[in-house]
Structures are given as structure tokens and as C-alpha cells.
Design a protein around this motif. Structure first.
Motif, mmCIF file in Angstrom:
data_model
loop_
_atom_site.group_PDB
_atom_site.id
_atom_site.type_symbol
_atom_site.label_atom_id
_atom_site.label_comp_id
_atom_site.label_asym_id
_atom_site.label_seq_id
_atom_site.Cartn_x
_atom_site.Cartn_y
_atom_site.Cartn_z
ATOM 1 N N TYR A 22 0.678 -1.359 -0.102
ATOM 2 C CA TYR A 22 -0.087 0.227 -0.094
ATOM 3 C C TYR A 22 0.797 1.323 0.126
ATOM 4 O O TYR A 22 0.446 2.417 -0.651
ATOM 5 N N ILE A 23 2.186 1.076 0.737
ATOM 6 C CA ILE A 23 2.925 2.474 0.972
ATOM 7 C C ILE A 23 3.333 2.509 -0.509
ATOM 8 O O ILE A 23 3.200 3.840 -1.004
ATOM 9 N N SER A 24 3.740 1.505 -1.349
ATOM 10 C CA SER A 24 4.269 1.916 -2.512
ATOM 11 C C SER A 24 3.282 2.234 -3.699
ATOM 12 O O SER A 24 3.303 3.273 -4.352
ATOM 13 N N PHE A 25 1.918 1.472 -3.414
ATOM 14 C CA PHE A 25 0.872 1.822 -4.258
ATOM 15 C C PHE A 25 0.618 3.522 -4.052
ATOM 16 O O PHE A 25 0.398 4.375 -4.984
ATOM 17 N N TYR A 26 0.501 4.212 -2.963
ATOM 18 C CA TYR A 26 -0.098 5.415 -2.522
ATOM 19 C C TYR A 26 0.978 6.415 -3.005
ATOM 20 O O TYR A 26 0.683 7.527 -3.604
ATOM 21 N N LYS A 27 2.189 6.033 -2.928
ATOM 22 C CA LYS A 27 3.447 6.811 -3.299
ATOM 23 C C LYS A 27 3.166 6.981 -4.882
ATOM 24 O O LYS A 27 3.420 8.213 -5.459
ATOM 25 N N GLN A 28 3.025 6.152 -5.589
ATOM 26 C CA GLN A 28 2.930 6.019 -6.974
ATOM 27 C C GLN A 28 1.659 6.535 -7.382
ATOM 28 O O GLN A 28 1.674 7.306 -8.519
ATOM 29 N N ALA A 29 0.594 6.464 -6.698
ATOM 30 C CA ALA A 29 -0.651 7.093 -7.109
ATOM 31 C C ALA A 29 -0.518 8.508 -7.086
ATOM 32 O O ALA A 29 -1.208 9.308 -7.917
ATOM 33 N N LEU A 30 0.304 9.004 -6.042
ATOM 34 C CA LEU A 30 0.405 10.369 -5.696
ATOM 35 C C LEU A 30 0.774 10.831 -6.924
ATOM 36 O O LEU A 30 0.412 11.892 -7.620
#
Lengths: 334, 456
Positions: B261-269
């Protein structure tokens, strides 16, 4: 053409008896002496030994490094799980039959493609094909259960009725251990015959010098293909035998790191000897289990061991012992 | 079926409440068991240490959930050991094992812990890919087990349908997808186009299924426009993010968790995803709280596995939570997550069961006696009451979710105290006696017994 230093020598079965018989007796007697847990671990080791033996027919004897042997192991295991799922069969013999057929078909398909190439191309192709199977097991959720895997209950052995009230751990450590041991002996024997047969010699000739082998009249591709089949089936048998030990199949056993583990155990034991992969498999199994239990940095520990192995003991455990043995003999006889 | 129901009616029936949490209320609510003075046990108790094998993720992207679980176990063990141990005699020893070794190695490791290390009890597990493998293995080993997480319905629906030795303390998994969908229905009832990103394994599929069935009932107009199934423990979500953006949804539902999720939200940002749609998650704030940065957008429906967030109940309204958070902070210099709470509660469940069983049998109670006391136990943990259902050995506590918000007191986002959503657990899980269903019992129960709301 690449040449691998030849240390695999023809030995008559009689010559192997002085050490093979004590080892066999030891394997028979051990479950009486060690606790059930260690016996089950040994059974895992023997199963992986069969896989490594099959793998080494390609690496040690034919000079082909496969990075995709998880495929045949996984096909054997999934064959068992799917037979149970769809036919509700619980006979281990039928499981094994299904696994042999399935791994034969898959290794024939993959072998047909792969043996056209050698060296890195061969390795990459085997890797790629095994990843295809992994992704199928991973994605076909309704059939394979995805990463949840498929559960397989305790099988019946030799058609004997199942003692349902029985203790699963004791079943694995007694009945099933001896069952695995039986198959292990049979596989070792068959592989011994294969590598010492004219066919096995031809494989070694191909490994040592492909061009010369071809000039001698060996149909290289056909020989490689047959070696590939035998190798795949051995690994498939190991996969099927592994399922009751684990209780379920998951895509982990089809994933490339598992192929890496098979390579690791073979290198650990020594791929230039017949018995090396077997020892490597048993030792690796103990090593990984104790590393996982010993430290959360178990991956680093295993990695360090592999580096040490390649740098210090390129012959593997058995290879090094075999090299040291004549030296020690000389020193002590003085 | 009775006449048409409105969404508002159904949400009210289900007891879905979004309430501002008010500050510290007067103390004085009775403690239900945790950290009270020890009564003198009956009979002679051996002083042999009580060994708990604790397996969770100590390495890899799962460790942001797994490490706190182990710490919750340690904190409770310290409390109990400070009073001399279980029944004042048996000190708790916690042995670590890494769940990241893979399902097959985990089965081996569980056997090693029981047969070689002679553990008295097994605890832990984060991934719902692992409990269906380890549950049957624990039953085979006759090993008393409380799984903390790994909360797939599949475990007690199918893998171990008649558990004897195996329990699980955090909420059953279907509650997670259902809670998320109910919160969406309450907050954003007008969503029409829904995209999904879920990890491709048991948990992700379960969240997808239960979100879908609940939204079918409460927001029937919502349509799926995109689905993406990244592999568990992926680090690159770019392709899934661009696929989602291309579908132009109103809402993204995701159950990606932990380091993923951490990777996901950083990339989604980076892709501006949070500006282009509403986002509902099941496990965003379920990791160790400090693992999520203040760059995480506010107003995201930030799930905590429908279990627990350290900021709720707030202040001194539920003193057990206050003391738990304080002790945890003092010992580990961080805040607990739902798994820390689960492991902490599970350890106290064990202690309570041992004490009760001792009163009945005298001496050190055998496993059967301890099990009989865990079955049907209701205990107050930091997050609220937990009930262990005797028929399926599953723990139930009221579900909770909320919205991410940055506040000056914490260096990471927390659940917005003004908008916590809680749901009584019995309203969103299949009741005892409901037949086993496909894909889960709760799914068929919702499908067959909930009305579909009339949407204007």
C-alpha cells in the motif's frame, strides 16, 4: 565447445556397495532413533533428493543447466491435487501415476522446445516456460485456488485402508517415510542404471564435446530430449511424493526461486558426482529449516553459504570429500 | 420480501453509525480482565516456562503489519510475567518465526516449533494465504493456536470447518469488504463508476466479493469499470494505476496492504490519482501507523481491517485503550496497529482462559480445559469487546473504519476523529447456524437476506 572436467567415472554397482548398503541401512533404522519431526524432515530431504537426482541428469551428465525444474515438480504436485479435487481419489499410487503422466507430457512439450538450445539460451527458455506454468497456477483461481493452493488430505498407501483416527504426524514419520524411502531407493537405482548405461555414456560424451559426439554418430538432440524427459519425470515423481508431506500445493513450488533451490541443493552436494545432489538435497533441507528457525535474516545466511560454497568448495560437499579422500588415505597410510 | 427499502433505512437497520468522537469522558468503566491482581491459583503449578511460537512477517513488505503483532504479544507477555507468569508461575516465552519463508516452509516451521521446540501454543500469522495451510497443520499437531490475522473466511468455512485447537481473534475477513462498502454507501452514495485494485490472493478476492455484494444491495447503480489484480508483495503499481485512470472511475476500491500500500499510494500520488477519484481502502491505516507519511492524502476512506485504530475509542472513554496505547508507546516508541491489539488481546484471552480453567480443574489445566474456556469467551480488549464464537472459534468485534486526516499531534495520518464509522459485527457477518456458502457463508447470507435498496 565447453568442456567440463570429467570426474564422473564408470563404476560397477559392486564398487558402490560398501557405502551404499550402510547408508541404506541407516536410512531404514533412523526413524527408530530420531524424533518424528526429524524423520519428516528427512522424508522432505529424500523427496528433494529424487528431484535433484533428476535435475542432475541434465546438469551433471548432459551439461545443460535448467532454471525451470520447478515446472516438473509443480506439475507432479498439482497433478495430485487436481486428481483429488476432480476425481476424489485418495490412492497414492494413482496420484503417482497421474503425476508421472502429467510430468511426462509437460517435459515432452517443454523439452521439444528447449533442447534446440544450449547454455544460457537453454537456461532462459526453461526459466520462461516454468514461469508460464506458475502464472497459470497463480491466475486460474477457480481451478488451482490461486495462491491459496489446493489441499490434499492424507492419501491411502498401497491400497491399505486409511486409519482415520490415526495421528497424521506419526503417519508421516512412519508409514509415509518408508513409502518415500522405497521410491527413493527405486529412483536411485534406476538413475544409476541410466547414467552407467550406453545412453548415459552418450550423454556424457555430448556434454564433453558436442561436435565429437555428433561425429561418432550420436543423435544429439534426440539424446538430450530423452534426458530431458527422464529428468522431468523424476522431478515430477518428487513433486507428487512431496504433496502429502506438505498437505497442500501452492504456486510457490512453480515459482522460479524454487528452481533456484533445486540448483542450489545440487551445487551444494556437488553436481559432478552421482550422490552429490542427493546429499545436497538432504543437507539443504535441514539448512533452510534451521536457518528460518534460527534467524529472521535466513535469506542472507543462505546467500552467504552459497557464496562460500562457490568460492571455497566448487565441487560441493560430496565433490570435496571425494577429492580429499585419496589425499587423506595417502597421508594415513604413510 | 417487504416493500422497497431506502438506503437510509437499511443503513440504520445495520446500525452503521458515523459519529464525532468526543474528548475524554469520566473514567470509571470497569476493566474486564486485563491487568488486574492475580488470585491465588488452585493446586500446584509447575514453573516451567510457557512457550508461545509466534510466526508473522519479520521481513519483506508484510513486516509493517507483522512486527507490531509480535510486539503486542510481547507487551502482554511482559504484563503477565511481571505478575509471575501464567497462574503466577509459568513465565511466557515468545519464540519468533518468519512468515515470509513461504507457505510450505511455514508448515514445516510450525511442526518444528511444536515437535522440536515443544511450544505450548502457537500464535500469529498475517497473510490469509497462510492460515488455510497452517490451520489444518495445527489441528494435526494438536497444537493450541490463536491466529491473530490471516482472517480469510475460508479457514473456518472450509479448511477447518470443525476447529478444535485453532482460534482466530481479529475480525473475519468478509467484514472488511462489507464495512468498506457500507462506509461508501453512507458517504458517497452517488458513485456510479467503480474501479478495483486488489492483491491477487485470498484477501483481495474476498474484499472484492464482499464489497461487490454489499454495494449491489446498497448502491445498485454502481458499475464496475475496471479491475486490476497485482501480485501480492508487488512494488510497482504503475500499470494498474494507469489502467484505473484510463477507466475514469468515480471511486477506486483497493485492498492493497502493508508495504504494497505504501508503494501504491506514493505512485498513485505521482499520477494524481487521488485528485481524480474518491478512494476507499480496507487496510490503508492497518500498517504500523508511522509507516504512512503525511503525504498520504486526507479524506481517503482508510480501512483498518475493520478491527482497530489506536485513536479509537479516544481519550479515556475506554481506559483499556488508553493504557494499552501508552504502554505500547513507552515500550516500543511507536503506536500500535490492529495486529498489535489483536495479539495483545489474544495473549490475555489465553491468560483469562488458563485462570478460569484452573479454578475448575486445579493445577495446570490441560489443553481441553483451556479450549473450553476460550470457546464462548467475551473479553474486553483495547479496541472493545471481543467475542469468541464457540461453533467456529472465530473472534468477533464491532467493525470500524474512517477517513484519513493529518493532525498536529501525530507525525502520520490518523482516522478523522469527527468521522469514525462503526458497525455492530453481528449485522454484517453470517450468524451461527447459517449454512456454509460459496464463496463465503457471509456472502450468501448477505445475498439472500439483505434487501436491495430503491435508488432514485
Amino acid at each position: 565447445m565447453s568442456t567440463v572436467p570429467l570426474t564422473l567415472q564408470a563404476r560397477s554397482p559392486m564398487k558402490a556397495l560398501p557405502w551404499a548398503v550402510p547408508v541404506a541401512l541407516l536410512l531404514f533404522a533412523l526413524p527408530q532413533a530420531i524424533d518424528p519431526y526429524k524423520t519428516i524432515l528427512l522424508a522432505y530431504g529424500l523427496v528433494m533428493g529424487i528431484a535433484a537426482l533428476g535435475f542432475n541428469l541434465l546438469l551433471g551428465y548432459t551439461g545443460l543447466l535448467s532454471f525451470g525444474h520447478s515446472a516438473y515438480f509443480g506439475v507432479g504436485a498439482y497433478a495430485v491435487a487436481l486428481i483429488f479435487k476432480y476425481f476424489h481419489v485418495r490412492s497414492m499410487e494413482l496420484f503417482l501415476l497421474g503425476a508421472i503422466l502429467a510430468s511426462l507430457v509437460v517435459s515432452a512439450l517443454f523439452g521439444f522446445v528447449c533442447v534446440r538450445y544450449t547454455r544460457i539460451f537453454f537456461g532462459i527458455l526453461t526459466l520462461a516456460l516454468s514461469q508460464v506454468l506458475w502464472s497459470l497456477a497463480f491466475k486460474f483461481y477457480p481451478i488451482t485456488g490461486g495462491t491459496d493452493g489446493l489441499r490434499v488430505p492424507t492419501p491411502t498407501l498401497l491400497g491399505l485402508p486409511l486409519d482415520t483416527a490415526g495421528d497424521k504426524i506419526l503417519f508421516l514419520a512412519r508409514n509415509y517415510y518408508y513409502y518415500v524411502l522405497g521410491f527413493f531407493f527405486a529412483c536411485v537405482l534406476v538413475m544409476w542404471v541410466i547414467v552407467n548405461s550406453p545412453f548415459g555414456k552418450a550423454l556424457q560424451a555430448i556434454r564433453d564435446n558436442e561436435t565429437r559426439a555428433e561425429f561418432v554418430g550420436i543423435h544429439i538432440r534426440r539424446y538430450r530430449f530423452v534426458a530431458f524427459l527422464v529428468s522431468g519425470v523424476f522431478t515430477g515423481i518428487a513433486g507428487a511424493l512431496w504433496v502429502p508431506l506438505n498437505g497442500l500445493t501452492t504456486p510457490d513450488i512453480l515459482y522460479w526461486p524454487f528452481s533456484g533451490e533445486i540448483v542450489f541443493m545440487t551445487v551444494l552436494g556437488g553436481f559432478r558426482t552421482f550422490s552429490g545432489p542427493i546429499f545436497g538435497a538432504v543437507v539443504f533441507n535441514y539448512l533452510k529449516t534451521s536457518a528460518v528457525g534460527f534467524t529472521t535474516y535466513w535469506q542472507a545466511l543462505l546467500g552467504a553459504i552459497l557464496v562460500f560454497l562457490v568460492l571455497a568448495l566448487p565441487g560441493g560437499i560430496v565433490g570435496t570429500v571425494v577429492q580429499l579422500f585419496p589425499m587423506l588415505k595417502k597421508r594415513f597410510s604413510r | 420480501m417487504p416493500g422497497p427499502v431506502t438506503r437510509r433505512d437499511l443503513l440504520a437497520q445495520l446500525g452503521v453509525t458515523a459519529a464525532a468522537t468526543f474528548g475524554a469522558s469520566a473514567a470509571g468503566i470497569g476493566f474486564a480482565g486485563v491487568a488486574r491482581a492475580q488470585e491465588k491459583p488452585k493446586g500446584t503449578i509447575p514453573d516451567k516456562p510457557f512457550r508461545i511460537g509466534h510466526m508473522t512477517f519479520f521481513t519483506g513488505p508484510g513486516a509493517v503489519l507483522g512486527e507490531p503483532m509480535h510486539k503486542g504479544n510481547l507487551l502482554a507477555a511482559d504484563e503477565i510475567n511481571a505478575q509471575g507468569g501464567l497462574l503466577g508461575k509459568r513465565k511466557i516465552e515468545v519464540l519468533k518465526a518468519d512468515e515470509a519463508a513461504g507457505t510450505d516452509a511455514n508448515v514445516k516451521e510450525m511442526r518444528r516449533l511444536k515437535l522440536s521446540e515443544k511450544i505450548d501454543m502457537f500464535m500469529g500469522i498475517t497473510s490469509s494465504g497462510n492460515t488455510p495451510a497452517l490451520g489444518p497443520a495445527a489441528e494435526e499437531l494438536k497444537l493450541l493456536t490463536i491466529f491473530i490475522d490471516g482472517c480469510t473466511d475460508f479457514l473456518f468455512d472450509k479448511a477447518v470447518p470443525n476447529p478444535r485447537y485453532v482460534f482466530r481473534v481479529t475480525n473475519i475477513q468478509s467484514a472488511d469488504g462489507s464495512t468498506c462498502a457500507l462506509a461508501v454507501a453512507q458517504t458517497w452514495p452517488d458513485v456510479k463508476k467503480v474501479a478495483h485494485i486488489h492483491p491477487d490472493y485470498a484477501y483481495g478476492r474476498n474484499c472484492y466479493d464482499h464489497f461487490s455484494i454489499v454495494s449491489k444491495k446498497l448502491i445498485p447503480r454502481a458499475q464496475n469499470v475496471s479491475e486490476a489484480w497485482p501480485k501480492l508483495f508487488s512494488t510497482d503499481f504503475t500499470s494498474h494505476i494507469t489502467k484505473t485512470l484510463a477507466a475514469k472511475p468515480d471511486l477506486l476500491v483497493t485492498s492493497v496492504w502493508g508495504g504494497d500500500y505504501i508503494s501504491f499510494y506514493k505512485q498513485a500520488l505521482q499520477h494524481g490519482l487521488f485528485d481524480k477519484m474518491k478512494v476507499a481502502t480496507t487496510l490503508a491505516l492497518g500498517t504500523a501507523p508511522h509507516a504512512i507519511g503525511k503525504d498520504h492524502p486526507e479524506g481517503v476512506l482508510a480501512g483498518v481491517h475493520a478491527n482497530y485504530h489506536f485513536s479509537y475509542p479516544p481519550g479515556n472513554r475506554w481506559p483499556l485503550n488508553k493504557t494499552f496505547v501508552e504502554k505500547y508507546k513507552a515500550k516500543f516508541n511507536e503506536y500500535p496497529n490492529f495486529q498489535a491489539e489483536g495479539a495483545y488481546t489474544a495473549t490475555h484471552i489465553l491468560r483469562t482462559a488458563v485462570e478460569k480453567a484452573n479454578k475448575l480443574t486445579g493445577g495446570w489445566p490441560d489443553d481441553d480445559a483451556i479450549i473450553s474456556q476460550i470457546e464462548g469467551m467475551m473479553i474486553a480488549g483495547p479496541g472493545g469487546y471481543v467475542y469468541i464464537r464457540p461453533d467456529n472459534h472465530q473472534g468477533y468485534k464491532d467493525a470500524i473504519t474512517g477517513f484519513s486526516k493529518n493532525v498536529p499531534e501525530y507525525p502520520f495520518p490518523i482516522l478523522d476523529p469527527a468521522r469514525i464509522i462503526t458497525i455492530p459485527i453481528r449485522n454484517i457477518t453470517a450468524p451461527p447456524g447459517w449454512p456454509k456458502g460459496e464463496p463465503t457463508s457471509t456472502y450468501t447470507w448477505i445475498d439472500q437476506t439483505w434487501p436491495t435498496v430503491k435508488q432514485a
